[in-house]
Design a protein around this motif. Structure first.
Motif, PDB file in Angstrom:
ATOM      1  N   SER A  34     -28.358  24.492  -4.462  1.00 35.88           N
ATOM      2  CA  SER A  34     -28.277  24.349  -2.921  1.00 35.88           C
ATOM      3  C   SER A  34     -29.519  25.022  -2.364  1.00 35.88           C
ATOM      4  O   SER A  34     -30.270  24.241  -1.452  1.00 35.88           O
ATOM      5  CB  SER A  34     -27.159  24.924  -2.255  1.00 35.88           C
ATOM      6  N   ALA A  35     -29.820  25.946  -2.949  1.00 39.54           N
ATOM      7  CA  ALA A  35     -31.073  26.546  -2.311  1.00 39.54           C
ATOM      8  C   ALA A  35     -32.437  25.742  -2.530  1.00 39.54           C
ATOM      9  O   ALA A  35     -33.382  25.353  -1.908  1.00 39.54           O
ATOM     10  CB  ALA A  35     -31.445  28.096  -3.176  1.00 39.54           C
ATOM     11  N   LEU A  36     -32.420  25.099  -3.880  1.00 44.74           N
ATOM     12  CA  LEU A  36     -33.430  24.129  -4.211  1.00 44.74           C
ATOM     13  C   LEU A  36     -33.500  23.100  -3.379  1.00 44.74           C
ATOM     14  O   LEU A  36     -34.824  22.497  -2.939  1.00 44.74           O
ATOM     15  CB  LEU A  36     -33.274  24.028  -5.825  1.00 44.74           C
ATOM     16  N   ALA A  37     -32.482  22.308  -2.990  1.00 47.08           N
ATOM     17  CA  ALA A  37     -32.571  21.386  -2.343  1.00 47.08           C
ATOM     18  C   ALA A  37     -33.135  21.578  -0.884  1.00 47.08           C
ATOM     19  O   ALA A  37     -33.791  20.794  -0.130  1.00 47.08           O
ATOM     20  CB  ALA A  37     -30.892  20.828  -2.091  1.00 47.08           C
ATOM     21  N   TYR A  90     -38.619  29.863  -8.296  1.00 47.11           N
ATOM     22  CA  TYR A  90     -37.538  30.626  -8.832  1.00 47.11           C
ATOM     23  C   TYR A  90     -36.252  29.988  -9.158  1.00 47.11           C
ATOM     24  O   TYR A  90     -35.588  30.293  -9.847  1.00 47.11           O
ATOM     25  CB  TYR A  90     -37.378  31.701  -7.727  1.00 47.11           C
ATOM     26  N   CYS A  91     -36.038  29.060  -7.989  1.00 42.41           N
ATOM     27  CA  CYS A  91     -34.833  28.089  -8.293  1.00 42.41           C
ATOM     28  C   CYS A  91     -34.796  27.585  -9.642  1.00 42.41           C
ATOM     29  O   CYS A  91     -33.827  27.682 -10.522  1.00 42.41           O
ATOM     30  CB  CYS A  91     -34.467  27.479  -7.254  1.00 42.41           C
ATOM     31  N   ASN A  92     -35.832  26.739  -9.949  1.00 37.71           N
ATOM     32  CA  ASN A  92     -35.970  26.109 -11.004  1.00 37.71           C
ATOM     33  C   ASN A  92     -35.750  26.946 -12.401  1.00 37.71           C
ATOM     34  O   ASN A  92     -35.165  26.476 -13.328  1.00 37.71           O
ATOM     35  CB  ASN A  92     -37.187  25.241 -11.124  1.00 37.71           C
ATOM     36  N   TYR A  93     -36.327  28.168 -12.357  1.00 40.24           N
ATOM     37  CA  TYR A  93     -36.436  29.031 -13.284  1.00 40.24           C
ATOM     38  C   TYR A  93     -34.878  29.425 -13.696  1.00 40.24           C
ATOM     39  O   TYR A  93     -34.538  29.419 -14.688  1.00 40.24           O
ATOM     40  CB  TYR A  93     -37.358  30.146 -13.058  1.00 40.24           C
ATOM     41  N   ASN A 114     -28.335  30.982   0.152  1.00 44.09           N
ATOM     42  CA  ASN A 114     -27.788  30.420  -1.127  1.00 44.09           C
ATOM     43  C   ASN A 114     -28.427  30.935  -2.466  1.00 44.09           C
ATOM     44  O   ASN A 114     -27.600  31.016  -3.229  1.00 44.09           O
ATOM     45  CB  ASN A 114     -28.257  28.674  -1.248  1.00 44.09           C
ATOM     46  N   TYR A 115     -29.650  31.253  -2.192  1.00 43.42           N
ATOM     47  CA  TYR A 115     -30.512  31.693  -3.473  1.00 43.42           C
ATOM     48  C   TYR A 115     -29.713  33.179  -3.743  1.00 43.42           C
ATOM     49  O   TYR A 115     -29.553  33.494  -4.892  1.00 43.42           O
ATOM     50  CB  TYR A 115     -31.969  32.035  -3.116  1.00 43.42           C
ATOM     51  N   ASN A 116     -29.703  33.879  -2.584  1.00 39.85           N
ATOM     52  CA  ASN A 116     -29.021  35.365  -2.772  1.00 39.85           C
ATOM     53  C   ASN A 116     -27.579  35.211  -3.484  1.00 39.85           C
ATOM     54  O   ASN A 116     -27.223  36.257  -4.104  1.00 39.85           O
ATOM     55  CB  ASN A 116     -29.217  36.072  -1.530  1.00 39.85           C
ATOM     56  N   ALA A 117     -26.944  34.149  -3.156  1.00 42.53           N
ATOM     57  CA  ALA A 117     -25.656  34.063  -3.650  1.00 42.53           C
ATOM     58  C   ALA A 117     -25.657  33.481  -4.874  1.00 42.53           C
ATOM     59  O   ALA A 117     -24.333  33.296  -5.350  1.00 42.53           O
ATOM     60  CB  ALA A 117     -24.630  33.077  -2.404  1.00 42.53           C
TER      61      ALA A 117
END
Length: 364
Positions: free
Chosen positions: A51-54, A75-78, A43-46
């Motif tokens: 979704s990644a944070l969850a 990194y997700c929050n940022y 999810n993060y790379n996409a």
């Protein structure tokens, strides 16, 4: 055989079973956490940071993935904060930034300050400008009414009020008045660029009437400057006569346009060489005064020779009149570009300053 062996074997078997179940449960949990981490990374790379944070948040309680999950959640929050800032969602951005724990504090605080600035700007946009607009407009009109003021009224009021075309008004009707007033000022400004004096005069009179109509509407609906006797007398009391004059002006202009060819060859009078004349008729029901302007060209070269004007006053309704132009160079077959302004209708005469204002527009 010792009877105690049986119970001991049972206990050992039970312990072994518990151990095996614990190992299987740990393996299952590890497999689940590994899958969550893998899904979070995908999810993060996409770019699907939500979704990644969850998934990373679930893993923050996982023993083996805890540290990694916290770092990746930062990194997700940022990234979610940056996206929110790009969309001017300042509160959401601040919420994400407050969750970032592993970044340098100064860099995070700098972004939070940008969010605070954005929130302040948004609050400014949403602040009601109803009262402030009326105060600024009153300040502008008060200057206009000052007999000693010789400033450019249109340009000054445009400067005073220019920002109100995108300000927030609680009162939509007042906002409409503000936008119409700005439009009327722009019409007055644009009228100055009309090529012909006649078109300039009519455009200016239309724009000024619109300006007066709007100010009268503000007086009627909001009691704008109701305590200012000079304002009420000029912008409210004079409005009916301004409407009547503007309607008469349009009538006179329609009659003039029906008779004047802007580029016309007039006959030279037989007994007066260099004197050219033509006949007109006042077909309106008004007594009119006019100034005619001539821009003179030779027939063969269309070379500009000179300009002149001819004044005729108090032409009664339904009356013929002659307009004369004298060309000193006595060129044969002179071509004239004819223009005019109306200096008076039914006893109302424009001031010398108004006449000069209309005449100043020559751009031939």
């Amino acid at each position: 055989m010792d009877n105690r062996v049986g119970p001991l074997r049972v206990i050992l078997l039970a312990l072994l079973t518990v151990l095996i179940l614990a190992i299987l449960a740990g393996a299952a949990l590890y497999l689940r956490d590994s899958m969550l981490m893998r899904e979070g990374d995908i999810n993060y790379n996409a770019g699907d940071y939500s979704s990644a944070l969850a998934r990373y948040k679930v893993l923050q309680d996982a023993l083996l993935f805890k540290k990694e999950a916290f770092q990746k959640a930062d990194y997700c929050n940022y990234n979610l904060a940056r996206e929110a800032m790009e969309n001017e969602q300042w509160e959401a951005a601040k919420g994400y930034l407050n969750e970032v724990k592993s970044f340098e504090l100064d860099s995070v605080n700098k972004l939070i300050q940008e969010c605070d600035d954005g929130l302040e700007a948004e609050a400014d946009r949403l602040r009601s400008y109803d009262k402030i607009f009326l105060e600024d407009l009153e300040r502008a009109i008060t200057l206009r009414l000052d007999p000693d003021d010789d400033g450019d009224v249109v340009v000054r009021e445009q400067m005073f009020l220019k920002d109100y075309d995108h300000r927030y008004f609680q009162d939509e009707k007042l906002r409409d008045y503000a936008l119409r007033y700005l439009d009327a000022l722009q019409q007055q400004y644009d009228a100055r660029s009309e090529i012909y004096k006649s078109e300039r005069e009519l455009a200016l009179d239309d724009a000024r009437l619109l300006n007066y109509e709007i100010l009268n509407g503000l007086y009627q609906d909001y009691r704008f400057m109701a305590d200012n006797v000079q304002f009420v007398g000029e912008f409210v009391g004079e409005l009916p006569s301004m409407r009547a004059f503007n309607a008469s002006l349009h009538e006179v202009y329609a009659d003039m346009h029906s008779q004047i060819d802007r580029t016309a060859t007039w006959p030279e009078e037989t007994y007066f060489p260099g004197r050219y004349s033509t006949d007109y008729r006042n077909n309106t029901g008004h007594t009119i005064s006019l100034q005619f302007f001539y821009y003179i060209y030779t027939w063969n070269q269309h070379r500009y020779l000179e300009d002149s004007y001819y004044t005729i006053n108090d032409v009664p309704p339904l009356t013929d009149y002659k307009v004369v132009m004298v060309e000193q160079d006595n060129q044969a077959g002179v071509s004239f570009l004819v223009d005019w302004i109306v200096t008076g209708i039914d006893g109302y005469e424009k001031t010398a300053e108004e006449v000069l204002d209309y005449r100043a527009s020559a751009k031939y």
